[in-house]
Design a protein around this motif. Structure first.
Motif, PDB file in Angstrom:
ATOM      1  N   UNK A 164      -6.400  -3.982  -8.670  1.00 24.44           N
ATOM      2  CA  UNK A 164      -7.428  -4.996  -8.479  1.00 24.44           C
ATOM      3  C   UNK A 164      -7.821  -5.673  -9.776  1.00 24.44           C
TER       4      UNK A 164
ATOM      5  N   UNK B 161      -4.931   9.535  -9.591  1.00 27.87           N
ATOM      6  CA  UNK B 161      -5.709   9.406  -8.361  1.00 27.87           C
ATOM      7  C   UNK B 161      -5.517   8.024  -7.737  1.00 27.87           C
ATOM      8  N   UNK B 162      -5.472   7.998  -6.417  1.00 29.47           N
ATOM      9  CA  UNK B 162      -5.219   6.740  -5.716  1.00 29.47           C
ATOM     10  C   UNK B 162      -6.248   5.681  -6.077  1.00 29.47           C
ATOM     11  N   UNK B 163      -7.496   6.118  -6.292  1.00 26.74           N
ATOM     12  CA  UNK B 163      -8.533   5.130  -6.604  1.00 26.74           C
ATOM     13  C   UNK B 163      -8.244   4.456  -7.944  1.00 26.74           C
TER      14      UNK B 163
ATOM     15  N   UNK C 207       2.090   2.039  -3.441  1.00 24.36           N
ATOM     16  CA  UNK C 207       1.058   2.527  -4.348  1.00 24.36           C
ATOM     17  C   UNK C 207       0.730   3.983  -4.057  1.00 24.36           C
ATOM     18  N   UNK C 208       0.734   4.340  -2.775  1.00 21.96           N
ATOM     19  CA  UNK C 208       0.473   5.746  -2.430  1.00 21.96           C
ATOM     20  C   UNK C 208       1.575   6.642  -2.988  1.00 21.96           C
TER      21      UNK C 208
ATOM     22  N   UNK D 208      -5.617   1.887  -7.335  1.00 22.81           N
ATOM     23  CA  UNK D 208      -6.241   0.768  -6.622  1.00 22.81           C
ATOM     24  C   UNK D 208      -7.051  -0.089  -7.592  1.00 22.81           C
ATOM     25  N   UNK D 209      -7.767   0.577  -8.508  1.00 19.46           N
ATOM     26  CA  UNK D 209      -8.574  -0.158  -9.484  1.00 19.46           C
ATOM     27  C   UNK D 209      -7.698  -1.002 -10.393  1.00 19.46           C
TER      28      UNK D 209
ATOM     29  N   UNK E 276       0.808  -1.222   0.000  1.00 24.05           N
ATOM     30  CA  UNK E 276       0.000   0.000   0.000  1.00 24.05           C
ATOM     31  C   UNK E 276       0.845   1.278   0.000  1.00 24.05           C
TER      32      UNK E 276
ATOM     33  N   UNK F 110      -2.246  -7.663  -4.197  1.00 22.23           N
ATOM     34  CA  UNK F 110      -2.185  -6.680  -3.115  1.00 22.23           C
ATOM     35  C   UNK F 110      -1.784  -7.345  -1.805  1.00 22.23           C
TER      36      UNK F 110
END
Lengths: 234, 160
Positions: free
Chosen positions: B58, B49-51, B39-40, B54-55, B36, B65
């Motif tokens: 995934x 954007x972090x989302x 990724x940040x 994350x997408x 994590x 992850x």
């Protein structure tokens, strides 16, 4: 000033700016196309498929979602043919099976005339319409929410399931969510079709293709109410 | 996780948003999974954007992850391998390592995964260990295979 184009929806000729979507053009003109995932002013996603229409090109008919369909000059659309109504009923039936505990979806079912549900009730809390995600992303420029995962594991999630600093706690995601309006009799203990809108459904059968700003539209947060600047939840 | 290890990746690639896939692949190569904090850092460095990060993490099956073991065992369960006995191999491996597919052993030595086809159907059933293909596998060969990997692991981590 954008160029205006003429499209034909259910035989009615509508003048609309080029590139606007067919759903909004029809709603502005008073033609009822039931819709769920559409939010005026936000990029259409075409997630729910409730606004399905038939487009006739070179004598061929094909079904497509009207919210993601850009208006082009001379386009011919059928929004209430037998084919469309059947497809729409089936789509709403699937939505109903997925998440019956929502007035938005129950009202949609009443509007399109779903009287029975042939699918097993899942009683989920999300139909993945993506309204929350797009409002968060585009109106609030916050990009805190996203549709994560593929296929059956697709879900609305926060990054690492933690509220990011970008989130302004505006709660708009909750306000646009069709699942936050409980059915009129209150939350259902047993998943079922509530079917308490007989007064509305008779009207639906008589005039399926005309928007009369019905009470059902308030329930499913129909874009027509929002386009008119009225609060769909009042 | 050592944050310094990330610097070369982000310095070499991390300036344009479209480079996010390469950066994620490098991070995955470096740690064996996507931590994590990394990724940040990638999100901040590339302006994605972090989302979205994350997408992506995934969406692709190649990304994980969750921490993975030092050795990745991938059992092919494509049609050809399936009829040639891949499910039996998988059952044997699950019993021997005491983990289900997608999980990692407690000593962090092995991660077990399945794949739907490797395109090497003539070699089936296939097991891939750290990128090396072992063809025509059967349960009797598994002990030898695991032992070679374990001995390599002992060189890698002497006090394990």
């Amino acid at each position: 000033m954008p160029r205006m184009v003429t499209i034909t929806v259910d035989g009615a000729r509508i003048l609309t700016p080029e590139g606007s979507n067919v759903l909004e053009a029809a709603l502005e003109a008073g033609i009822c196309i039931p819709n769920l995932c559409h939010v005026p002013g936000v990029t259409p996603l075409g997630a729910c498929r409730v606004c399905v229409v038939e487009i006739i090109e070179n004598g061929r008919r094909r079904l497509t979602a009207s919210c993601t369909l850009e208006a082009r000059d001379g386009m011919v659309i059928e929004a209430h043919s037998e084919n469309v109504m059947r497809a729409r009923r089936n789509i709403v039936e699937l939505l109903l099976a997925e998440a019956p505990n929502s007035r938005a979806i129950q009202d949609l079912a009443a509007r399109v005339g779903v009287t029975e549900c042939r699918y097993p009730m899942r009683n989920n809390t999300c139909v993945l319409c993506g309204r929350c995600v797009r409002v968060c992303d585009e109106i609030w420029q916050s990009k805190s929410l996203g549709l994560v995962g593929r296929g059956p594991s697709r879900r609305v999630a926060l990054p690492f399931d933690v509220r990011p600093d970008l989130c302004k706690r505006c709660n708009n995601c909750i306000q646009v969510c069709p699942m936050t309006i409980t059915p009129c009799p209150g939350p259902l203990t047993e998943p079922a079709i509530c079917a308490r809108c007989e007064s509305q459904t008779s009207m639906v059968e008589n005039i399926p293709d005309t928007c009369v700003m019905c009470e059902l539209g308030r329930g499913f947060q129909c874009a027509r109410w929002q386009l008119k600047g009225l609060d769909a939840r009042a | 996780m050592d944050a310094k290890q990330l610097d070369p990746i982000l310095n070499n690639r991390g300036s344009e948003p479209y480079e996010i896939m390469e950066v994620l692949q490098d991070i995955q190569d470096l740690y064996g999974f996507l931590p994590e904090p990394a990724l940040r850092a990638a999100s901040a460095s590339l302006g994605v954007p972090l989302i979205e990060v994350f997408r992506l993490a995934n969406f692709y099956k190649a990304f994980s992850l969750k921490p993975r073991g030092r050795h990745l065992l991938t059992v092919c369960n494509g049609t050809a391998c399936h009829v040639k006995g891949a499910p039996r191999l998988l059952d044997e491996l699950m019993a021997r390592l005491n983990i289900a597919p997608g999980e990692t052993t407690a000593d962090e030595a092995f991660t077990l995964e399945t794949v739907n086809c490797l395109g090497a159907c003539a070699l089936g059933p296939v097991i891939v260990v750290d990128g090396v293909y072992y063809e025509h596998m059967d349960p009797s060969k598994l002990d030898g295979l695991l032992e070679t990997v374990r001995s390599r692991d002992r060189e890698l981590v002497p006090h394990a």
